[in-house]
Design a protein around this motif. Structure first.
Motif, PDB file in Angstrom:
ATOM      1  N   ARG A  94       0.849  -1.197   0.000  1.00 61.49           N
ATOM      2  CA  ARG A  94       0.000   0.000   0.000  1.00 61.49           C
ATOM      3  C   ARG A  94       0.880   1.241   0.000  1.00 61.49           C
ATOM      4  NH1 ARG A  94      -5.451  -0.823   0.479  1.00 61.49           N
ATOM      5  NH2 ARG A  94      -6.107  -2.895   1.202  1.00 61.49           N
ATOM      6  N   ASN A  95       0.464   2.215  -0.774  1.00 62.12           N
ATOM      7  CA  ASN A  95       1.318   3.375  -1.041  1.00 62.12           C
ATOM      8  C   ASN A  95       1.740   4.105   0.232  1.00 62.12           C
ATOM      9  OD1 ASN A  95       0.929   2.921  -3.839  1.00 62.12           O
ATOM     10  ND2 ASN A  95      -1.042   3.951  -3.709  1.00 62.12           N
ATOM     11  N   HIS A  96       0.807   4.240   1.174  1.00 60.93           N
ATOM     12  CA  HIS A  96       1.157   4.989   2.389  1.00 60.93           C
ATOM     13  C   HIS A  96       2.167   4.229   3.242  1.00 60.93           C
ATOM     14  CE1 HIS A  96      -1.999   2.300   3.817  1.00 60.93           C
ATOM     15  NE2 HIS A  96      -1.739   2.626   5.066  1.00 60.93           N
ATOM     16  N   LEU A  97       2.122   2.909   3.202  1.00 57.24           N
ATOM     17  CA  LEU A  97       3.088   2.133   3.969  1.00 57.24           C
ATOM     18  C   LEU A  97       4.461   2.155   3.307  1.00 57.24           C
ATOM     19  CD1 LEU A  97       0.895  -0.956   4.914  1.00 57.24           C
ATOM     20  CD2 LEU A  97       1.412   1.061   6.322  1.00 57.24           C
ATOM     21  N   VAL A  98       4.474   2.124   1.980  1.00 57.53           N
ATOM     22  CA  VAL A  98       5.745   2.234   1.257  1.00 57.53           C
ATOM     23  C   VAL A  98       6.386   3.587   1.541  1.00 57.53           C
ATOM     24  CG1 VAL A  98       6.813   2.309  -1.028  1.00 57.53           C
ATOM     25  CG2 VAL A  98       5.033   0.625  -0.548  1.00 57.53           C
ATOM     26  N   GLU A  99       5.601   4.657   1.465  1.00 56.82           N
ATOM     27  CA  GLU A  99       6.139   5.996   1.727  1.00 56.82           C
ATOM     28  C   GLU A  99       6.610   6.127   3.171  1.00 56.82           C
ATOM     29  OE1 GLU A  99       6.808   8.212  -0.462  1.00 56.82           O
ATOM     30  OE2 GLU A  99       5.864   7.166  -2.134  1.00 56.82           O
ATOM     31  N   GLU A 100       5.882   5.516   4.079  1.00 49.42           N
ATOM     32  CA  GLU A 100       6.270   5.554   5.489  1.00 49.42           C
ATOM     33  C   GLU A 100       7.616   4.852   5.694  1.00 49.42           C
ATOM     34  OE1 GLU A 100       4.529   2.779   8.695  1.00 49.42           O
ATOM     35  OE2 GLU A 100       3.340   4.623   8.863  1.00 49.42           O
ATOM     36  N   ALA A 101       7.781   3.683   5.055  1.00 45.64           N
ATOM     37  CA  ALA A 101       9.034   2.940   5.195  1.00 45.64           C
ATOM     38  C   ALA A 101      10.197   3.711   4.585  1.00 45.64           C
ATOM     39  CB  ALA A 101       8.896   1.571   4.529  1.00 45.64           C
ATOM     40  N   PHE A 133      11.015  -0.597   6.877  1.00 43.70           N
ATOM     41  CA  PHE A 133      11.339  -1.210   5.583  1.00 43.70           C
ATOM     42  C   PHE A 133      11.471  -2.723   5.736  1.00 43.70           C
ATOM     43  CE2 PHE A 133      14.980  -2.639   2.880  1.00 43.70           C
ATOM     44  CZ  PHE A 133      14.386  -2.532   1.636  1.00 43.70           C
ATOM     45  N   GLU A 134      12.187  -3.164   6.768  1.00 48.12           N
ATOM     46  CA  GLU A 134      12.367  -4.594   7.003  1.00 48.12           C
ATOM     47  C   GLU A 134      11.039  -5.263   7.346  1.00 48.12           C
ATOM     48  OE1 GLU A 134      14.841  -6.420   6.454  1.00 48.12           O
ATOM     49  OE2 GLU A 134      16.564  -5.096   6.314  1.00 48.12           O
ATOM     50  N   THR A 135      10.253  -4.630   8.190  1.00 51.74           N
ATOM     51  CA  THR A 135       8.963  -5.210   8.582  1.00 51.74           C
ATOM     52  C   THR A 135       8.033  -5.327   7.384  1.00 51.74           C
ATOM     53  OG1 THR A 135       9.139  -4.323  10.826  1.00 51.74           O
ATOM     54  CG2 THR A 135       6.937  -4.900  10.057  1.00 51.74           C
ATOM     55  N   LEU A 136       7.972  -4.286   6.568  1.00 52.13           N
ATOM     56  CA  LEU A 136       7.093  -4.312   5.403  1.00 52.13           C
ATOM     57  C   LEU A 136       7.511  -5.413   4.437  1.00 52.13           C
ATOM     58  CD1 LEU A 136       4.711  -3.053   3.934  1.00 52.13           C
ATOM     59  CD2 LEU A 136       6.280  -1.365   2.959  1.00 52.13           C
ATOM     60  N   ASN A 137       8.798  -5.552   4.191  1.00 56.99           N
ATOM     61  CA  ASN A 137       9.266  -6.631   3.316  1.00 56.99           C
ATOM     62  C   ASN A 137       8.883  -8.003   3.868  1.00 56.99           C
ATOM     63  OD1 ASN A 137      10.870  -5.734   0.899  1.00 56.99           O
ATOM     64  ND2 ASN A 137      11.884  -4.506   2.449  1.00 56.99           N
ATOM     65  N   ALA A 138       9.010  -8.179   5.169  1.00 56.78           N
ATOM     66  CA  ALA A 138       8.682  -9.471   5.775  1.00 56.78           C
ATOM     67  C   ALA A 138       7.201  -9.782   5.638  1.00 56.78           C
ATOM     68  CB  ALA A 138       9.095  -9.465   7.248  1.00 56.78           C
ATOM     69  N   VAL A 139       6.348  -8.805   5.852  1.00 55.54           N
ATOM     70  CA  VAL A 139       4.905  -9.022   5.713  1.00 55.54           C
ATOM     71  C   VAL A 139       4.538  -9.332   4.268  1.00 55.54           C
ATOM     72  CG1 VAL A 139       2.635  -7.921   5.886  1.00 55.54           C
ATOM     73  CG2 VAL A 139       4.315  -7.628   7.723  1.00 55.54           C
ATOM     74  N   LEU A 140       5.097  -8.578   3.329  1.00 52.77           N
ATOM     75  CA  LEU A 140       4.746  -8.736   1.927  1.00 52.77           C
ATOM     76  C   LEU A 140       5.293 -10.025   1.326  1.00 52.77           C
ATOM     77  CD1 LEU A 140       5.277  -5.062   0.715  1.00 52.77           C
ATOM     78  CD2 LEU A 140       3.107  -6.219   1.157  1.00 52.77           C
ATOM     79  N   GLY A 170      -1.155  -9.387  14.309  1.00 45.31           N
ATOM     80  CA  GLY A 170      -0.278  -8.299  14.709  1.00 45.31           C
ATOM     81  C   GLY A 170       0.054  -7.342  13.584  1.00 45.31           C
ATOM     82  N   HIS A 171      -0.336  -7.711  12.366  1.00 43.60           N
ATOM     83  CA  HIS A 171      -0.047  -6.850  11.211  1.00 43.60           C
ATOM     84  C   HIS A 171      -1.331  -6.369  10.535  1.00 43.60           C
ATOM     85  CE1 HIS A 171       4.273  -7.277  11.366  1.00 43.60           C
ATOM     86  NE2 HIS A 171       4.125  -8.578  11.553  1.00 43.60           N
ATOM     87  N   GLU A 172      -2.368  -6.169  11.346  1.00 39.27           N
ATOM     88  CA  GLU A 172      -3.633  -5.696  10.794  1.00 39.27           C
ATOM     89  C   GLU A 172      -3.474  -4.355  10.081  1.00 39.27           C
ATOM     90  OE1 GLU A 172      -4.290  -8.788  13.707  1.00 39.27           O
ATOM     91  OE2 GLU A 172      -3.162  -6.892  13.840  1.00 39.27           O
ATOM     92  N   ARG A 173      -2.598  -3.518  10.600  1.00 42.41           N
ATOM     93  CA  ARG A 173      -2.395  -2.205   9.964  1.00 42.41           C
ATOM     94  C   ARG A 173      -1.842  -2.355   8.553  1.00 42.41           C
ATOM     95  NH1 ARG A 173       1.938   1.465   9.839  1.00 42.41           N
ATOM     96  NH2 ARG A 173       1.234   3.606   9.463  1.00 42.41           N
ATOM     97  N   HIS A 174      -1.055  -3.391   8.294  1.00 37.65           N
ATOM     98  CA  HIS A 174      -0.489  -3.586   6.966  1.00 37.65           C
ATOM     99  C   HIS A 174      -1.529  -4.061   5.953  1.00 37.65           C
ATOM    100  CE1 HIS A 174       3.233  -3.605   9.404  1.00 37.65           C
ATOM    101  NE2 HIS A 174       3.777  -3.079   8.325  1.00 37.65           N
ATOM    102  N   ALA A 175      -2.665  -4.518   6.450  1.00 34.44           N
ATOM    103  CA  ALA A 175      -3.739  -4.945   5.556  1.00 34.44           C
ATOM    104  C   ALA A 175      -4.788  -3.849   5.342  1.00 34.44           C
ATOM    105  CB  ALA A 175      -4.426  -6.191   6.119  1.00 34.44           C
ATOM    106  N   ALA A 176      -4.806  -2.861   6.204  1.00 34.21           N
ATOM    107  CA  ALA A 176      -5.875  -1.864   6.182  1.00 34.21           C
ATOM    108  C   ALA A 176      -5.638  -0.788   5.134  1.00 34.21           C
ATOM    109  CB  ALA A 176      -5.997  -1.209   7.563  1.00 34.21           C
ATOM    110  N   PRO A 177      -6.721  -0.260   4.545  1.00 31.96           N
ATOM    111  CA  PRO A 177      -6.584   0.896   3.651  1.00 31.96           C
ATOM    112  C   PRO A 177      -6.090   2.109   4.426  1.00 31.96           C
ATOM    113  CG  PRO A 177      -8.748  -0.140   3.438  1.00 31.96           C
ATOM    114  CD  PRO A 177      -8.107  -0.715   4.660  1.00 31.96           C
TER     115      PRO A 177
END
Length: 493
Positions: A437-444, A456-463, A472-479
């Motif tokens: 999601r764009n906002h998570l990429v920009e945040e990382a 950056f590491e957390t986002l890569n691991a989730v994806l 524990g990663h509900e935020r990474h799934a949310a709009p």
């Protein structure tokens, strides 16, 4: 005193470097001030027969930043041309990338290893040949996410900080991406030689592509027509896969379309949150040429440019060659539609094909567009609906529209070959929960620019596990929340 570390070893076998010299410019990367490893893709390194620890070492960082050339490398910048936003540019080429060489991976596949952001080349025009950290991390995140989603794509082997500033609108930290691809040969590579009337180079290029990507075409009555047909088929499947995930490339120029059928050049790319077919994120796509819903038409147009460039290879009778090439190009819309329907049937949990499926899919997409429903969660939550829950109903501003569609969907499911017990798992296997999601990429990226690579590491691991529920990663799934919405994405050039 610590002994010097050995340089990483690559078993290079460089077929592109054996082509005529007019295909490229030979040069070494430009060294950087202070190379420092940000991340090594250990799994990909193992696939390539490389030692992840050696790559992560200071000696590995020096190689992947361009400060040292490993044994067997034959660094070069590839020549190509292209249509950019429909405008012809007769010479483009690798203006900030250098191909180190090719390796054969654990599955016997030939893979390019390229440094992106490695300094000026003869094709740089007015550019500096460098890459800011942000676009490097964006390409790393998105290309690896695409691979996990099952999309043919270039891959990211490593990201290295350069210790040098890059001048854009602001002063930014620099980085180099190590990109891995089946090849970096583009539609624009064929255009480069066709525009110069260099039929000998065209033939050498096509023969190389056939041997590397379409070996069965060599046995066809017309190998070059068969190769063209193969490219058309792969691109139809690729764009259908993009569309099924809500992906928008953002800059589908002919120099950004590979003949291998892999996604390449993650510049202003994005995944949609709220669905609409005319969604555009790219800051440079002011007319919406590369909007989500336009991607099949653009791919068709790009492939027509490939066919045009290849005409000299298809016989001396130019009229007959045009007729055969046009017949091949004319198959693209039906092939794309068939691939798209196959993808979308899976997303609806359909195990068989019926004539009414296209209308059912279109009806859902129209309701989603009218309500601004989240693309990813609408499809993901169909698994919940198949288990008797509300599913994605809450994604719709007009829930009645979803209710009306759901009645049609449930009626269709009753006539389907898939058993109700198998459907929820099938739906979850077809519909990801996590996308970049764009906002998570920009945040990382913003955190990494400030020195914190943990997001950056957390986002890569989730994806890396996009279809699996990850507590524990509900935020990474949310709009995104209203204040988090990203409306524009940018190139790094």
């Amino acid at each position: 005193m610590t002994p010097p570390q050995p340089m990483p070893r690559f078993a290079f076998d460089n077929s592109y470097a054996r082509l005529p010299d007019r295909f490229f410019a030979r040069l070494d990367p430009t060294p950087v001030r202070a190379p420092a490893m940000i991340r090594v893709n250990e799994r990909l390194a193992a696939e390539l027969g490389l030692d992840p620890a050696a790559l992560a070492s200071p000696a590995g960082a020096a190689v992947l930043a361009g400060n040292a050339t490993p044994e067997g490398a034959q660094p070069l910048a590839q020549a190509y041309a292209g249509h950019q936003f429909g405008n012809w540019v007769p010479q483009l080429g690798d203006g900030r990338a250098i191909l180190l060489g090719e390796v054969i991976d654990a599955q016997g596949r030939r893979r390019d290893i390229q440094l992106k952001g490695s300094g000026r080349t003869p094709f740089s025009r007015m550019g500096d040949g460098r890459a800011p950290l942000g676009p490097v991390l964006r390409e790393y995140i998105v290309s690896e996410a695409m691979a996990a989603l099952g999309v043919p794509t270039t891959r990211a082997l490593a990201a290295v900080a350069t210790g040098e500033p890059v001048m854009r609108e602001d002063v930014l930290p620099g980085a180099v991406l190590t990109r891995v691809a089946a090849s970096h040969i583009r539609v624009g590579t064929f255009q480069f030689f066709a525009a110069r009337g260099d039929d000998a180079a065209l033939k050498a290029l096509a023969d190389h592509v056939i041997a590397r990507h379409y070996p069965d075409s060599a046995e066809a009555e017309d190998p070059y027509l068969a190769m063209l047909d193969g490219v058309i088929g792969r691109q139809a499947a690729l764009i259908a896969r993009w569309m099924s995930l809500g992906f928008i490339h953002g800059v589908m120029n002919t120099d950004n379309m590979t003949v291998s059928g892999e996604t390449i050049d993650y510049g202003p790319c994005a995944f949609m949150d709220a669905y609409h077919p005319q969604t555009v994120f790219s800051s440079i796509d002011t007319m919406g040429r590369y909007a989500y819903g336009n991607q099949p038409r653009v791919a068709h147009w790009n492939l027509s440019r490939l066919a045009q460039a290849m005409l000299p290879l298809m016989g001396e009778d130019i009229d007959a060659a045009v007729e055969r090439a046009q017949a091949a190009i004319d198959t693209f819309p039906a092939r794309f539609r068939a691939a798209w329907l196959s993808e979308m049937r899976a997303k609806l949990g359909l195990g068989s094909a019926r004539d009414e499926d296209e209308a059912l899919i279109d009806a859902l997409m129209e309701a989603m567009a009218a309500s601004g429903a989240d693309f990813t969660l609408t499809f993901r939550r169909l698994a919940d609906a198949a288990e008797g829950c509300d599913g994605p109903r809450g994604q719709f501003a007009d829930p009645a529209a979803f209710d009306a569609w759901t009645a049609r969907w449930r009626s269709r499911l009753e006539a389907d070959a898939m058993t109700p017990a198998a459907r929820p798992a099938a739906l979850r296997a077809a519909n990801p929960l996590y996308i970049p999601r764009n906002h998570l990429v920009e945040e990382a990226i913003a955190a990494a620019m400030a020195g914190d690579v943990a997001p950056f590491e957390t986002l890569n691991a989730v994806l890396a596990r996009p279809f699996d529920e990850q507590p524990g990663h509900e935020r990474h799934a949310a709009p995104p929340q209203p204040g988090e919405v990203v409306e524009r994405t940018f190139c790094g050039t």
